[in-house]
Enzyme design. Structure first.
Site: not given
Ligand code: NDP
Ligand code: OXD
Length: 316
Positions: A231, A279
């Site tokens: 993000r 994005h």
């Molecule tokens: P998940 O919820 O599966 O994974 C999130 C990860 O981030 C977990 O490993 C979590 O740790 C870690 N995390 C969260 N908070 C913290 C913190 N404070 N410190 C350290 N690590 C942290 O999410 P996804 O993998 O499915 O997606 C990740 C992000 O990708 C989405 O939230 C979205 O914003 C972004 N995204 C962007 C897209 C794009 O097109 N650019 C498309 C899709 C998603 P833990 O394992 O300990 O819970």
């Molecule tokens: C998502 C994105 O969060 O597209 O899926 O950014």
């Protein structure tokens, strides 16, 4: 139309063509398109993206909200969001697209794409020294659904992989770090930083100058690289520009930005060491996501638990 299942679906898809979502939904459920539907007791599920229409807040029998994306920061930021479970996207199709994006950007930086693109217009035939993937360490912030899939693909390409998470975790072949205490060790052994974190109160602004200067600076690429596909508000863009300009950062690939669309006046557009995508790393495709959402609605109607429910306290 065969809509035997109980309960209409409320569809509020700002930024997408709602017809693309409505068509596959209507094969199995009746649909109400925003802004219609306030107070409708027959609506039990909502599918939403960024803008939440006021009608969403007054649906008396709403049972669950399905986010059309994996990230839910924009939903949780709305204090009026109904207190029902929020289901986020976990889908093979979206995951594969993110893996493609991350591998593409890691390989382009690793194989010195920017050097060759600069050489070509000048017809320069010069082969810079190319390190082996085994010498270039990729650190992934966020080893969730997307981060793990990217880690597997990068390991298969031969890169050593570090992972950083909130809670303690393990993944075969990946050196795992967690929490504030694990961050310095993770950064000091990372040449290419891949950001796949959710935006939460704890992660906002985490990609700042202080963090970038802790990345490994004596690695084989001649300086650390940043790839952010999480993000935009995870990053401080002024700090990224400062780090690029004083050598704390060699290059960056950015898919997400503090303000989207990226304003025309942003210096990131024309920075010769920044690669910008709009994005677009992993876009939600309704033909893949709607069947998964419909299956979850049917399972819920059978009394089964919903999957991929957001932890509101953690913020993702
Ligand atoms: P998940 O919820 O599966 O994974 C999130 C990860 O981030 C977990 O490993 C979590 O740790 C870690 N995390 C969260 N908070 C913290 C913190 N404070 N410190 C350290 N690590 C942290 O999410 P996804 O993998 O499915 O997606 C990740 C992000 O990708 C989405 O939230 C979205 O914003 C972004 N995204 C962007 C897209 C794009 O097109 N650019 C498309 C899709 C998603 P833990 O394992 O300990 O819970
Ligand atoms: C998502 C994105 O969060 O597209 O899926 O950014």
């Amino acid at each position: 139309m065969s809509t035997s299942a109980e309960g209409r679906v409320y569809l509020a898809m700002s930024g997408y063509d709602p017809a693309d979502w409505r068509r596959p939904l209507e094969t199995r459920r009746e649909v109400t398109l925003a802004p219609d539907g306030p107070d409708d007791p027959t609506i039990r599920f909502a599918i939403v993206w960024k803008q939440l229409p006021p009608a969403l807040f007054t649906l008396p029998n709403l049972k669950a909200i399905f986010s059309a994306g994996a990230g839910v920061d924009h939903l949780l930021a709305n204090p009026k969001l109904p207190e029902v479970p929020i289901v986020r996207v976990v889908a093979d199709n979206l995951t594969k697209h993110m893996v493609e994006y991350v591998c593409w950007r890691v390989l382009d930086h690793h194989r010195q794409g920017s050097t060759y693109r600069a050489q070509q217009p000048q017809k320069i035939w010069h082969e810079p020294r190319q390190p082996d993937a085994s010498q270039v360490s990729v650190g992934i912030m966020g080893l969730g659904n997307l981060g793990r899939a990217c880690a597997s693909a990068l390991l298969a390409l031969g890169f050593p992989v570090n992972g950083w998470t909130r809670t303690e975790t393990e993944m075969e072949g990946v050196r795992c770090w967690h929490g504030a205490d694990g961050l310095p060790g993770f950064l000091a052994t990372t040449d290419v930083l891949v950001v796949l974190l959710p935006l939460t109160a704890a992660t906002q602004g985490v990609i700042n100058y202080d963090l970038l200067r802790q990345l490994r600076h004596d690695g084989p690429l001649g300086g650390p690289v940043l790839i952010n596909a999480g993000r935009g508000r995870l990053q401080r863009e002024a700090d990224i520009l400062r780090a690029l300009d004083d050598g704390a950062l060699k290059e960056a690939s950015l898919d997400v930005f503090e303000t989207e669309p990226l304003p025309a006046e942003s210096p990131l557009w024309s920075h010769h060491r920044v690669f910008v995508t709009p994005h677009a790393a992993a876009t939600s495709w309704p033909e893949h996501l709607v069947p998964l959402m419909l299956d979850q609605m049917d399972a819920f109607d059978r009394g089964e638990p919903l999957r991929n429910v957001v932890d509101r306290a953690a913020g993702y």
